[in-house]
Design an enzyme around this catalytic site. Structure first.
Site, PDB file in Angstrom:
ATOM      1  N   LYS A 176       0.811  -1.226   0.000  1.00 13.99           N
ATOM      2  CA  LYS A 176       0.000   0.000   0.000  1.00 13.99           C
ATOM      3  C   LYS A 176       0.844   1.276   0.000  1.00 13.99           C
ATOM      4  CE  LYS A 176      -4.130  -1.997   2.017  1.00 13.99           C
ATOM      5  NZ  LYS A 176      -5.154  -1.980   3.027  1.00 13.99           N
ATOM      6  N   ASP A 204      -9.995   2.572   1.620  1.00  9.93           N
ATOM      7  CA  ASP A 204     -10.081   2.017   2.982  1.00  9.93           C
ATOM      8  C   ASP A 204     -10.688   3.035   3.941  1.00  9.93           C
ATOM      9  OD1 ASP A 204      -9.036  -0.506   2.586  1.00  9.93           O
ATOM     10  OD2 ASP A 204      -6.955   0.089   2.990  1.00  9.93           O
TER      11      ASP A 204
HETATM   12  P1  NAP Z   1       0.423  -4.414   9.445  1.00 12.34           P
HETATM   13  O1  NAP Z   1       0.750  -3.112   8.817  1.00 12.34           O
HETATM   14  O2  NAP Z   1       1.350  -5.546   9.295  1.00 12.34           O
HETATM   15  O3  NAP Z   1       0.182  -4.132  11.026  1.00 12.34           O
HETATM   16  C1  NAP Z   1      -0.034  -5.204  11.913  1.00 12.34           C
HETATM   17  C2  NAP Z   1      -0.436  -4.658  13.284  1.00 12.34           C
HETATM   18  O4  NAP Z   1      -0.752  -5.802  14.112  1.00 12.34           O
HETATM   19  C3  NAP Z   1       0.675  -3.888  13.994  1.00 12.34           C
HETATM   20  O5  NAP Z   1       0.103  -2.925  14.825  1.00 12.34           O
HETATM   21  C4  NAP Z   1       1.321  -5.009  14.841  1.00 12.34           C
HETATM   22  O6  NAP Z   1       1.993  -4.530  15.979  1.00 12.34           O
HETATM   23  C5  NAP Z   1       0.103  -5.765  15.273  1.00 12.34           C
HETATM   24  N1  NAP Z   1       0.412  -7.132  15.681  1.00 12.34           N
HETATM   25  C6  NAP Z   1       0.786  -8.150  14.885  1.00 12.34           C
HETATM   26  N2  NAP Z   1       0.959  -9.262  15.627  1.00 12.34           N
HETATM   27  C7  NAP Z   1       0.691  -8.930  16.915  1.00 12.34           C
HETATM   28  C8  NAP Z   1       0.690  -9.643  18.135  1.00 12.34           C
HETATM   29  N3  NAP Z   1       0.998 -10.940  18.169  1.00 12.34           N
HETATM   30  N4  NAP Z   1       0.344  -8.984  19.253  1.00 12.34           N
HETATM   31  C9  NAP Z   1      -0.004  -7.678  19.219  1.00 12.34           C
HETATM   32  N5  NAP Z   1      -0.008  -6.940  18.092  1.00 12.34           N
HETATM   33  C10 NAP Z   1       0.330  -7.564  16.943  1.00 12.34           C
HETATM   34  O7  NAP Z   1      -0.982  -4.953   8.911  1.00 12.34           O
HETATM   35  P2  NAP Z   1      -2.255  -4.087   8.468  1.00 12.34           P
HETATM   36  O8  NAP Z   1      -2.193  -3.789   7.017  1.00 12.34           O
HETATM   37  O9  NAP Z   1      -2.387  -2.940   9.389  1.00 12.34           O
HETATM   38  O10 NAP Z   1      -3.442  -5.140   8.664  1.00 12.34           O
HETATM   39  C11 NAP Z   1      -3.852  -5.517   9.961  1.00 12.34           C
HETATM   40  C12 NAP Z   1      -5.156  -6.306   9.909  1.00 12.34           C
HETATM   41  O11 NAP Z   1      -6.193  -5.525   9.344  1.00 12.34           O
HETATM   42  C13 NAP Z   1      -5.069  -7.573   9.065  1.00 12.34           C
HETATM   43  O12 NAP Z   1      -5.717  -8.603   9.774  1.00 12.34           O
HETATM   44  C14 NAP Z   1      -5.851  -7.213   7.817  1.00 12.34           C
HETATM   45  O13 NAP Z   1      -6.479  -8.362   7.238  1.00 12.34           O
HETATM   46  C15 NAP Z   1      -6.893  -6.277   8.359  1.00 12.34           C
HETATM   47  N6  NAP Z   1      -7.394  -5.361   7.324  1.00 12.34           N
HETATM   48  C16 NAP Z   1      -8.730  -5.397   7.034  1.00 12.34           C
HETATM   49  C17 NAP Z   1      -9.247  -4.541   6.075  1.00 12.34           C
HETATM   50  C18 NAP Z   1     -10.707  -4.609   5.740  1.00 12.34           C
HETATM   51  O14 NAP Z   1     -11.115  -4.085   4.686  1.00 12.34           O
HETATM   52  N7  NAP Z   1     -11.542  -5.173   6.575  1.00 12.34           N
HETATM   53  C19 NAP Z   1      -8.422  -3.644   5.382  1.00 12.34           C
HETATM   54  C20 NAP Z   1      -7.073  -3.610   5.723  1.00 12.34           C
HETATM   55  C21 NAP Z   1      -6.568  -4.479   6.693  1.00 12.34           C
HETATM   56  P3  NAP Z   1       3.568  -4.136  15.908  1.00 12.34           P
HETATM   57  O15 NAP Z   1       3.626  -2.763  15.349  1.00 12.34           O
HETATM   58  O16 NAP Z   1       4.003  -4.240  17.311  1.00 12.34           O
HETATM   59  O17 NAP Z   1       4.212  -5.171  15.036  1.00 12.34           O
END
Ligand code: NAP
Length: 492
Positions: free
Chosen positions: A294, A330
């Protein structure tokens, strides 16, 4: 116009199992490939009677381990099996490029059986695929086939360019060029466009080659019979991306709107430069962008909307008039179900806790701040929470400080990946927070629809919103950008 035929590779351990698969999928395919090397017992009578049991043309293949098959006998045995079986009604026989037995080839030619002369490369896409293909052809009328493992986006680009070049030089014809693996998936869906006379599929759980999907998925989800040279190509780029729900949403949308000249395909991309070249070669009209691209796509855009600028992330690209326009759906997609659940507007003084500080949290925090919401960001890595908070003037802290949520609990938005694909209660990212019942809990994860957090919140009487609602709302805006039409509602 010429179209690829859809072949169903039969990889059952018994003929009975294969016939059962045929019963299920026969209306989706044009021909079958009997992978005799997968049968637990290679009886000649079973092989010779097989073509009469099915109503479509059959390819006979006895594939060796080196070509991705299971045949363990000697080459003499293999030739004997082929020779004795192929004159019993098989339309094609698949022979590898180094196949040496003249008698089998003569038997095939004498019996009117077309030879598919194939080579497999599990290490990557050969540099001079065109030369290699023209070298393997031995008899006029043979179909030449290359199935090569696509290791990266650069290789997919090379494979597509070579397939299109061969098509331009030699026209539509006796040629099959397919990319194996998730990176090559597009070549299986776009085989007509790439000049391949056959594409292959197999039953779920019994894939004949890496990257196969079942025939029903190719037809119903990927609109295979509708694809031709005029098809407009859309897709989603990410890594990994093969399990994305977006192809389902968009392709069903095309069908429900009777848009027959469009398809939406997952492209697993590890190199954005190569993907943007591929987009020119295939004349791709629009893509959704997901993890981890992204932010990376932004330098490739000709223009970006104000939401891309503000959130520093782009999830939609539309090609047109020589430009690549970037959008972020989004943000509006996140806000739409929230506002709907609140009767259309967010009241003054509203306070929200955002759990997580990744890419999605960035869009969420920006959307909330735009509406004047006071935001607390809690993240496992505090430095990321701090950085995001500084961008949008929010409070921040560690995920361990869950007692602080109480002061920001009109709305709790869960944006981490904790709880994704999980049902059990230990995948609740804020177990230390007790719900009052008055909060709105919004988990942007969409698989499962009811995450452990949402389950607990619903049991406490909270209003809950799931990630599917956000996904469909943002997809609806993308669909409008891609087609100019509204995405019809789809079941949760
Ligand atoms: P990302 O940039 O990789 O961010 C992941 C986030 O999760 C970070 O804040 C990370 O914390 C945290 N995290 C990961 N593992 C963890 C753990 N074991 N304990 C606590 N925190 C943890 O991913 P993203 O793009 O933001 O996506 C995150 C989620 O949103 C995904 O599940 C995705 O499918 C969902 N999503 C949904 C939509 C929708 O349209 N519904 C759109 C976009 C994303 P750290 O910073 O500490 O690593």
């Amino acid at each position: 116009m010429n179209r690829s035929s859809l072949c169903f590779s039969l990889t059952g351990a018994t003929i009975a199992e294969n016939l059962k698969d045929i019963e299920k999928y026969h209306c989706y395919c044009d021909l079958y490939e009997l992978r005799a090397d997968c049968l637990e017992s290679l009886s000649i009578s079973a092989l010779t009677s097989f073509p009469t049991k099915v109503k479509k043309p059959v390819i006979l293949a006895v594939r060796r381990a080196v070509d991705g098959g299971h045949f363990k006998g000697s080459e003499n045995e293999r030739c004997g099996i082929l020779r004795r079986s192929l004159a019993s009604g098989y339309r094609y026989v698949d022979l590898d490029e180094d196949f040496q037995d003249q008698k089998t080839e003569q038997a095939a030619l004498a019996g009117g059986v077309t030879i598919i002369r194939s080579f497999y490369d599990f290490s990557g896409v050969p540099a001079y695929l065109d030369r290699r293909l023209s070298n393997i052809k031995r008899n006029p009328g043979e179909v030449i086939k290359a199935a090569v493992m696509v290791q990266n986006t650069q290789e997919l680009l090379k494979l597509v360019e070579q397939a299109l070049e061969l098509k331009a030089q030699d026209g539509w014809g006796n040629r099959i060029i397919l990319g194996m693996g998730p990176m090559g998936f597009a070549t299986r869906v776009l085989s007509t466009l790439l000049g391949s006379s056959i594409t292959y599929s197999s039953a779920p759980g019994r894939q004949a080659a890496p990257g196969h999907v079942d025939p029903q998925t190719l037809v119903d989800l990927y609109r295979f019979p509708l694809i031709d040279e005029d098809t407009r190509i859309f897709g989603v780029i990410g890594n990994p991306v093969i399990h994305s729900e977006s192809p389902g949403l968009h392709n069903r949308g095309f069908s429900l709107r009777a848009i027959d000249d469009a398809v939406y395909i997952p492209f697993q991309v590890d190199n954005l430069g190569a993907f943007f070249q591929l987009a020119e070669v295939l004349d791709i009209r629009g893509v959704s962008v997901t993890i981890p691209h992204k932010q990376g796509v932004i330098p490739f855009l000709s223009s970006r909307d104000k939401d891309v600028e503000a959130a520093g992330a782009c999830n939609t690209i539309v090609w047109g008039d020589g430009l690549r326009r970037g959008y972020n759906t989004d943000i509006a997609g996140f806000m739409a179900p929230l506002k709907e659940s609140m009767g259309g507007a967010i009241p003054a003084g509203f306070r929200a806790a955002v759990i997580g500080a990744g890419g999605a949290a960035r869009a969420v925090v920006y959307a909330l701040r735009k509406e004047g919401v006071e935001v607390l960001i809690l993240n496992r890595t505090v430095a990321r929470a701090k950085e995001l908070a500084a961008l949008f003037d929010c409070s921040y802290g560690s995920l361990r400080e869950q007692e602080r949520i109480a002061d920001f609990s009109d709305l709790i938005v869960q944006t981490t990946s904790v709880g994704m694909n999980r049902e059990d209660p230990e995948y609740d990212p804020i177990p230390g927070y007790s719900f009052k019942g008055s909060e709105i809990i919004y988990d942007i994860i969409y698989i499962p629809r009811l995450t452990p957090l949402l389950k607990r919140a619903a049991q406490s009487g909270c209003r809950v919103i799931n990630g599917w609602e956000m996904l469909t709302a943002q997809a609806a805006i993308q669909f409008k950008l891609f087609t100019g039409q509204d995405l019809p509602g789809q079941a949760n």
